[in-house]
Enzyme design. Structure first.
Site, PDB file in Angstrom:
ATOM      1  N   HIS A  30     -18.427  -8.325   1.589  1.00  0.00           N
ATOM      2  CA  HIS A  30     -18.334  -7.371   0.485  1.00  0.00           C
ATOM      3  C   HIS A  30     -19.692  -6.710   0.266  1.00  0.00           C
ATOM      4  CE1 HIS A  30     -17.818  -5.832  -3.613  1.00  0.00           C
ATOM      5  NE2 HIS A  30     -16.515  -5.913  -3.409  1.00  0.00           N
ATOM      6  N   LYS A  70     -14.474 -11.451  -8.670  1.00  0.00           N
ATOM      7  CA  LYS A  70     -15.933 -11.488  -8.692  1.00  0.00           C
ATOM      8  C   LYS A  70     -16.435 -12.628  -9.598  1.00  0.00           C
ATOM      9  CE  LYS A  70     -16.036  -6.614  -7.501  1.00  0.00           C
ATOM     10  NZ  LYS A  70     -16.738  -5.314  -7.613  1.00  0.00           N
ATOM     11  N   GLY A 126     -17.064   0.033  -8.727  1.00  0.00           N
ATOM     12  CA  GLY A 126     -17.506  -0.206 -10.087  1.00  0.00           C
ATOM     13  C   GLY A 126     -18.096   1.011 -10.777  1.00  0.00           C
ATOM     14  N   SER A 144     -12.752   1.355  -7.261  1.00  0.00           N
ATOM     15  CA  SER A 144     -12.211   1.912  -8.507  1.00  0.00           C
ATOM     16  C   SER A 144     -10.726   2.237  -8.387  1.00  0.00           C
ATOM     17  CB  SER A 144     -13.016   3.149  -8.930  1.00  0.00           C
ATOM     18  OG  SER A 144     -14.370   2.810  -9.190  1.00  0.00           O
ATOM     19  N   ASN A 176     -10.021  -8.967  -6.448  1.00  0.00           N
ATOM     20  CA  ASN A 176     -11.287  -9.685  -6.354  1.00  0.00           C
ATOM     21  C   ASN A 176     -11.836  -9.865  -7.764  1.00  0.00           C
ATOM     22  OD1 ASN A 176     -13.819 -10.699  -5.764  1.00  0.00           O
ATOM     23  ND2 ASN A 176     -14.610  -8.783  -4.894  1.00  0.00           N
ATOM     24  N   GLU A 190     -21.372  -6.097  -2.264  1.00  0.00           N
ATOM     25  CA  GLU A 190     -22.256  -6.803  -3.191  1.00  0.00           C
ATOM     26  C   GLU A 190     -22.932  -7.984  -2.515  1.00  0.00           C
ATOM     27  OE1 GLU A 190     -19.504  -5.419  -6.954  1.00  0.00           O
ATOM     28  OE2 GLU A 190     -19.337  -7.462  -6.191  1.00  0.00           O
ATOM     29  N   GLU A 236     -14.448   0.046   1.720  1.00  0.00           N
ATOM     30  CA  GLU A 236     -14.952   0.177   0.356  1.00  0.00           C
ATOM     31  C   GLU A 236     -16.184   1.079   0.360  1.00  0.00           C
ATOM     32  OE1 GLU A 236     -13.975  -3.555  -2.289  1.00  0.00           O
ATOM     33  OE2 GLU A 236     -15.631  -3.960  -0.933  1.00  0.00           O
TER      34      GLU A 236
END
Length: 255
Positions: free
Chosen positions: A96, A12, A174, A214, A10, A98, A168
């Site tokens: 996701h 992003k 991150g 990660s 991904n 985010e 996730e």
């Protein structure tokens, strides 16, 4: 028999068109001989077409990072399944963390987007996962179960054959922190058993459940060795061709 793993990157909100072209070209040269796993990358919308052209004839599939549930209409700034298909996509990431955190994505909107993707022949990579506070308060399973049940509401067992799940843990995205392979396996096993109870052994055994959070070349082999981990959704480490290729190589070694 475990399903064929999927290693997905991904990108992003990184890489302009020229930068994406360079990265895709380099990656293509590094992974052209890898057949033991499926490979997908999700560039930003502006780079989908050019990257798809570069990767023709390679083992790398193209995915999008989001989708809207209508096929067309007055929805400024949105992008539809037919547009993604025409740009060369075969996958799309949905829900996701985010998107949920910054843009108000809900289990209900995730559900509508999955339906649009499946209806258009795109493979949805449906993201679920708990926050740090939810894990610390013992809510991991209840949070993930609710995300699955509401996100996949109305889907038949046959529909689920076209779906990929990505676990996730939000606290690992991150941050440099990775769930231990035992923590990841525990949640993956829980989700597969929930699908098994609802849809039967055949669907559950064929379901690909990815780990994201990660992921690095150093930890992927250990993750892949776990019974219910069928690949990875990679963030930052997919922005470097050598790093992403190393993840794929080490994932194969961990099978």
């Amino acid at each position: 028999m475990k399903p064929k793993p999927l290693i997905a990157g991904n990108w992003k909100m990184y890489k302009t068109g020229p930068q994406a072209s360079e990265l895709a070209s380099r990656l293509k040269s590094l992974v052209s001989d890898f057949t033991e796993v499926d490979i997908m990358i999700a560039p930003p919308f502006t780079a989908l077409g050019v990257v798809a052209e570069i990767l023709k004839g390679s083992p790398i599939d193209i995915g999008a990072q989001d989708i809207f549930w209508e096929t067309e209409g007055p929805y400024t700034g949105e992008i539809s399944a037919p547009m993604l298909k025409a740009a060369g996509c075969s996958y799309v990431i949905i829900g996701h963390s985010e998107r949920r955190q910054y843009f108000g994505e809900t289990n209900q909107s995730v559900n509508r987007k999955i339906k649009a993707a499946v209806g258009a022949g795109l493979v949805p990579v449906v993201c679920v996962g708990e926050s740090e506070s939810e894990r610390e308060s013992g809510q991991t399973f209840s949070v993930v179960q609710k995300q699955l049940e509401e996100g996949l509401k109305g889907f038949s067992a046959g529909d689920l054959r076209a779906v990929v799940i990505a676990y996730e843990p939000v606290w690992a995205i991150g941050t440099g922190r990775t769930a231990t392979r035992e923590q990841a396996q525990e949640v993956h096993s829980f989700m597969r058993n929930r699908i098994r109870a609802a849809c039967g052994n055949s669907v559950a055994n064929a379901l690909r459940i990815l780990y994201g959070g990660s992921v690095k070349p150093e930890n992927i082999a250990g993750l892949m060795a776990m019974e219910d981990i069928n690949g990875a959704l990679v963030g930052g480490a997919s922005l470097d061709a050598e790093s992403f290729a190393a993840i794929i190589r080490n994932a194969i070694e961990g099978l």
